[in-house]
Motif scaffolding. Structure first.
Motif, PDB file in Angstrom:
ATOM      1  N   ILE A 286      -7.357  10.679  -5.147  1.00 11.71           N
ATOM      2  CA  ILE A 286      -6.982  10.373  -6.512  1.00 11.71           C
ATOM      3  C   ILE A 286      -6.041   9.395  -6.269  1.00 11.71           C
ATOM      4  CG2 ILE A 286      -5.408  11.134  -8.361  1.00 11.71           C
ATOM      5  CD1 ILE A 286      -6.175  14.210  -7.491  1.00 11.71           C
ATOM      6  N   SER A 287      -6.267   8.404  -7.309  1.00 14.86           N
ATOM      7  CA  SER A 287      -5.439   7.236  -7.104  1.00 14.86           C
ATOM      8  C   SER A 287      -4.637   6.917  -8.577  1.00 14.86           C
ATOM      9  CB  SER A 287      -6.193   5.779  -6.681  1.00 14.86           C
ATOM     10  OG  SER A 287      -6.971   5.362  -7.677  1.00 14.86           O
ATOM     11  N   LEU A 288      -3.712   5.919  -8.594  1.00 18.89           N
ATOM     12  CA  LEU A 288      -2.879   5.582  -9.673  1.00 18.89           C
ATOM     13  C   LEU A 288      -3.503   4.287 -10.219  1.00 18.89           C
ATOM     14  CD1 LEU A 288      -0.668   7.044  -7.758  1.00 18.89           C
ATOM     15  CD2 LEU A 288       0.896   5.854  -8.812  1.00 18.89           C
TER      16      LEU A 288
ATOM     17  N   ALA B  28      -2.577   6.297  -1.931  1.00 18.99           N
ATOM     18  CA  ALA B  28      -2.558   6.414  -3.512  1.00 18.99           C
ATOM     19  C   ALA B  28      -2.993   5.133  -4.241  1.00 18.99           C
ATOM     20  CB  ALA B  28      -1.403   7.261  -3.976  1.00 18.99           C
ATOM     21  N   CYS B  29      -2.367   4.077  -3.767  1.00 16.79           N
ATOM     22  CA  CYS B  29      -2.711   2.959  -4.593  1.00 16.79           C
ATOM     23  C   CYS B  29      -2.057   1.768  -4.027  1.00 16.79           C
ATOM     24  CB  CYS B  29      -2.262   2.910  -6.039  1.00 16.79           C
ATOM     25  SG  CYS B  29      -0.158   2.934  -5.904  1.00 16.79           S
TER      26      CYS B  29
ATOM     27  N   TYR C  80      -6.327   6.693   5.138  1.00 16.06           N
ATOM     28  CA  TYR C  80      -6.737   5.431   4.491  1.00 16.06           C
ATOM     29  C   TYR C  80      -8.226   5.178   4.553  1.00 16.06           C
ATOM     30  CZ  TYR C  80      -6.705   2.980   8.737  1.00 16.06           C
ATOM     31  OH  TYR C  80      -7.239   2.630   9.910  1.00 16.06           O
ATOM     32  N   ASP C  81      -8.588   4.338   3.701  1.00 18.22           N
ATOM     33  CA  ASP C  81     -10.026   3.998   3.766  1.00 18.22           C
ATOM     34  C   ASP C  81      -9.869   2.712   4.631  1.00 18.22           C
ATOM     35  OD1 ASP C  81     -12.963   4.888   2.425  1.00 18.22           O
ATOM     36  OD2 ASP C  81     -12.593   2.626   2.398  1.00 18.22           O
TER      37      ASP C  81
ATOM     38  N   LEU D 209       0.883  -1.178   0.050  1.00 16.17           N
ATOM     39  CA  LEU D 209      -0.119   0.066  -0.120  1.00 16.17           C
ATOM     40  C   LEU D 209       0.814   1.372   0.011  1.00 16.17           C
ATOM     41  CD1 LEU D 209      -3.009   1.088   0.406  1.00 16.17           C
ATOM     42  CD2 LEU D 209      -2.394   0.961   2.670  1.00 16.17           C
ATOM     43  N   LEU D 210       0.677   1.888  -0.759  1.00 11.40           N
ATOM     44  CA  LEU D 210       1.614   3.310  -1.027  1.00 11.40           C
ATOM     45  C   LEU D 210       0.762   4.627  -0.806  1.00 11.40           C
ATOM     46  CD1 LEU D 210       3.470   2.278  -4.203  1.00 11.40           C
ATOM     47  CD2 LEU D 210       3.998   1.948  -1.980  1.00 11.40           C
ATOM     48  N   GLY D 211       1.467   5.403  -0.524  1.00  7.00           N
ATOM     49  CA  GLY D 211       0.863   6.870  -0.354  1.00  7.00           C
ATOM     50  C   GLY D 211       1.730   7.979  -0.573  1.00  7.00           C
ATOM     51  N   CYS D 212       0.967   9.290  -0.826  1.00  6.37           N
ATOM     52  CA  CYS D 212       2.001  10.385  -0.934  1.00  6.37           C
ATOM     53  C   CYS D 212       1.983  11.206   0.144  1.00  6.37           C
ATOM     54  CB  CYS D 212       1.334  11.369  -2.141  1.00  6.37           C
ATOM     55  SG  CYS D 212      -0.491  11.806  -1.589  1.00  6.37           S
ATOM     56  N   TYR D 213       2.850  12.427   0.242  1.00  6.24           N
ATOM     57  CA  TYR D 213       2.670  13.027   1.502  1.00  6.24           C
ATOM     58  C   TYR D 213       2.192  14.262   1.452  1.00  6.24           C
ATOM     59  CZ  TYR D 213       5.440  15.024   5.207  1.00  6.24           C
ATOM     60  OH  TYR D 213       5.357  16.010   6.635  1.00  6.24           O
ATOM     61  N   ASN D 214       1.325  14.542   2.314  1.00  4.44           N
ATOM     62  CA  ASN D 214       0.856  16.030   2.220  1.00  4.44           C
ATOM     63  C   ASN D 214       1.343  16.999   2.991  1.00  4.44           C
ATOM     64  OD1 ASN D 214      -1.009  18.282   2.927  1.00  4.44           O
ATOM     65  ND2 ASN D 214      -2.802  17.038   2.591  1.00  4.44           N
TER      66      ASN D 214
END
Ligand SMILES: Nc1ncnc2c1ncn2[C@@H]1O[C@H](COP(=O)(O)OP(=O)(O)OP(=O)(O)O)[C@@H](O)[C@H]1O
Ligand SMILES: [Mg+2]
Ligand SMILES: [Mg+2]
Length: 710
Positions: free
Chosen positions: A673-675, A600-601, A633-634, A586-591
């Protein structure tokens, strides 16, 4: 309440009449201001001041490291200290500042402020509280600003100084809390599942713990120095050393102190205090101090001052030097006195992605531009210093000199009598000496990052130089790229296979540019960097992702134009052939505004079996019991295991789409938004997790897709 606290504690009354007397003779002459500032800061406190201080802020715990405490444990309260103006030179010759921070401000006051900030959401209100706090602290001693600023932004010093990172893992902290607060580890873990914040758990545990001796109050200086000692603990007993130091601090914590201490150890205060707010508050306090408290600066002036600090920081990413220069020369004169210098890595200029050659032409209509090969290696900022020594810094300012012992910058300088110092911007690329050709990035990444012995080097590198930023202490970033190139060529020389200039072509013919792009790929490059050549737009903009530099990456032209660097937040167990390792991540971007990671995906494509095995070996020790509070995350996209954020994957995507499950950019868009069809390319070892692709960048890439733009 805070106001009262501060007013009582740092009496300013004795300064006020003097301020009025002297304000009559103040001029913008910075030297005179500096002299006055020195005078004000060196005024000895009266017995009254000392008494009021003693009653509210008794002795800090004795410590060999605390220079604010004498051997018998008594505090040399407000002894006349050198202001930073006197104690720390900010001359251009100085590169590292070896000043220990003395700061008698009670740590409890800082924690009270943190708690207040945690309970309010208005940014303006937060800035007001912080700037008042800074102003009061400066009245006691302007040097207080430095440890305070660092505490407020969760740092201990400049990023380029090694060994000053905290960000301690939760397993270590849970163990320490359990050992020093009289709770079983199991109980701490259960509480953590329940509460999700180790700071609160430590505070609650401390506050019900019977103590035999009343601990002596902590001061900011003492806490700050101990945090540094914790970060710097290294070697085989480093964990034990860290635990011992944390315990010492924890047992001296009272009230809410443990909560913020633990969060500082995690490098996450989580009180909604953005670095920008700290800088605005700092700017305000510095302005007030500069005008000896006779000015109530308006927001416009404050933001101007803050911009000055930011600009200086991009060139010298060291708050200590920047703050000391403000104090010495005045905040509005910062640009004249505080600019890049050899020995300190400035923040490199970055590029915007583009998807077609046409997009480049649209952007650069009627503008002289030039194209260079975009080499696929690692950024290398090469510094030669006046003493003849050299350093090589990575993209994020890490000192990589040790990694490249075979490089000697003086070999590439035409005339050492004419060039004493410089900074050049290069890409370090793996180079096949026999075949005389560029090797792929994967080969470069097999080189050790530390302790490289020149005898063991198998993969050689070649530096491809594309810019010069400073020559003989003269800063060149405000010259045009055309001029900088000329200077680069006139002071350095090519040494084949070791140091060469990035291949360039200046054309505004579309077909010629297309051929150059194709040729760059045949020559093992990623594509082109297209840059404005003349005028102000071609100046080097430290740290900016500028529209004046466009990257055109051949492989990504069909997707969103660029790859993304996402943080690994969790993993899914592998099945079938992948049993025994993780099968997906599970990957994520940084706010960057909130300090949170937004999913993110999920990714499972692009991994070889070896890569999966090594990822498993590497990531399993970073497993945590549940998601961190900073993971957005959801619940329908939960992985089998969660990790501490430690690693970035560079990934490719077919496109970006709105998602009901993933959360990238969700704080700005109604949905995340997701990849789509993400594919692993490689590990991104040269970026920290905070340098992951930001939510803002994902939104920009999403909006730039033609179907969305329409
Ligand atoms: N001629 C060149 N001019 C400028 N940069 C170059 C050049 N050739 C190679 N580079 C490298 O390209 C990088 C910019 O593109 P790249 O896509 O590799 O960025 P990145 O490191 O992934 O960072 P980000 O994706 O955040 O922009 C520069 O930081 C530099 O390391
Ligand atoms: Mg690159
Ligand atoms: Mg990139």
């Amino acid at each position: 309440m805070l106001k009262l606290l501060c007013c009582n504690k740092y009496p300013a009354q004795r300064l006020t009449p003097l301020v009025y007397i002297y304000s009559g003779i103040m001029s913008s002459n910075s030297k005179r201001q500096a002299t006055l500032a020195r005078f004000f800061t060196s005024i000895k406190p009266s017995a009254d001041d000392q008494n009021s201080k003693t009653s509210s802020s008794p002795v800090p715990p004795p410590s060999s490291s605390s220079s604010s405490t004498t051997a018998n444990g008594s505090s040399p309260l407000k002894k006349p200290k050198l202001s930073p103006i006197e104690s720390s030179k900010t001359d251009s010759s100085e590169t590292t500042v070896k000043q220990e921070f003395v700061c008698d401000i009670p740590y409890a006051d800082v924690c009270v402020l943190f708690q207040e900030i945690e309970n309010i959401s208005s940014r303006l209100q937060i800035i007001k509280l912080c700037s008042e706090f800074f102003t009061k602290a400066m009245k006691q001693n302007t040097a207080n600003l430095i440890p305070l600023t660092y505490l407020f932004i969760n740092k201990l010093g400049p990023d380029y100084e090694m060994g000053l990172e905290l960000g301690l893992g939760e397993n270590l902290l849970m163990k320490t809390i359990s050992e020093s607060c009289g709770k079983s580890l199991q109980q701490v873990k259960l509480d953590y599942k329940d509460i999700g914040d180790l700071g609160t758990i430590a505070m609650n545990a401390r506050n019900v713990q019977p103590t035999m001796f009343k601990p002596k109050p902590l001061t900011v200086g003492y806490v700050f120095q101990n945090l540094k000692l914790i970060a710097k603990s290294s070697g085989k007993d480093s964990q034990l050393k860290k635990i011992r130091l944390i315990k010492k601090l924890l047992t001296a914590c009272k009230g809410i102190e443990a909560k913020y201490l633990i969060r500082s150890l995690e490098s996450k205060l989580r009180i909604g205090l953005a670095e920008k707010s700290v800088l605005i508050s700092l700017s305000k306090a510095l302005l007030i101090n500069e005008y000896n408290n006779t000015l109530d600066p308006d927001m416009e002036l404050i933001e101007k001052a803050e911009q000055k600090i930011r600009d200086a920081f991009c060139q010298i990413p060291n708050y200590e030097i920047v703050i000391n220069s403000c104090l010495k020369y005045g905040i509005m004169n910062l640009d004249e006195h505080c600019s890049l210098r050899p020995g300190i890595p400035l923040k490199p200029m970055l590029a915007k992605p583009t998807k077609t050659i046409m997009e480049v032409f649209d952007r650069f209509q009627n503008i002289h531009f030039t194209s260079e090969y975009k080499y696929d290696g690692e950024r290398a900022q090469v510094h030669l210093m006046n003493d003849g020594s050299m350093r090589i810094y990575s993209r994020n300012g890490e000192n990589m000199t040790e990694r490249y012992p075979e490089i000697n910058v003086t070999d590439f300088i035409k005339d050492l009598n004419l060039t004493k110092s410089l900074i050049i911007d290069c890409e370090a690329v793996a180079w096949d000496r026999e075949e005389k050709k560029i090797l792929p990035f994967q080969v470069l990444s097999t080189r050790k990052r530390k302790d490289v012995d020149i005898k063991d080097i198998k993969v050689r590198i070649c530096l491809f130089a594309f810019d010069i930023l400073c020559h003989n202490d003269e800063k060149l970033i405000n010259k045009s790229l055309r001029e900088r190139r000329e200077i680069l060529h006139s002071v350095t020389r090519e040494v084949h296979g070791e140091f060469t200039y990035a291949k360039e072509l200046s054309t505004n013919n579309l077909d010629e540019l297309q051929l150059f792009l194709d040729q760059s790929v045949k020559d093992s490059c990623e594509g082109l960097m297209v840059k404005v050549l003349d005028g102000e737009d071609s100046h080097y903009e430290p740290s900016k992702r500028s529209r004046n530099w466009l990257k055109l990456k051949k492989d990504y032209l069909d997707g969103v134009g660029d790859s993304l660097d996402l943080c690994v937040l969790g993993a899914f167990y592998g099945r079938g052939k992948r049993t025994g390792t993780y099968g997906g991540f599970l990957l994520g971007c940084y706010n960057q505004d909130t300090g949170e990671f937004e999913t993110a995906c999920k990714i499972g494509t692009g991994f070889s079996d070896e890569v999966l095995q090594s990822l498993y070996d590497r990531l399993k020790s970073t497993t945590i019991d549940g998601p961190k509070a900073t993971y957005i995350y959801d619940s329908s996209a939960q992985p089998d295991v969660w990790f501490e954020p430690t690693l970035l994957f560079e990934v490719l995507t077919a496109d970006l789409s709105m998602s009901p499950i993933y959360k990238a950019g969700a704080s700005t868009y109604s949905k995340g938004i997701s990849l789509r069809f993400p594919r692993f390319i490689r590990l991104r070892e040269d970026k920290s997790v905070e340098e992951a692709t930001s939510s803002e960048q994902i939104i920009e890439l999403y909006e730039n897709q033609s179907h969305v733009a329409k």
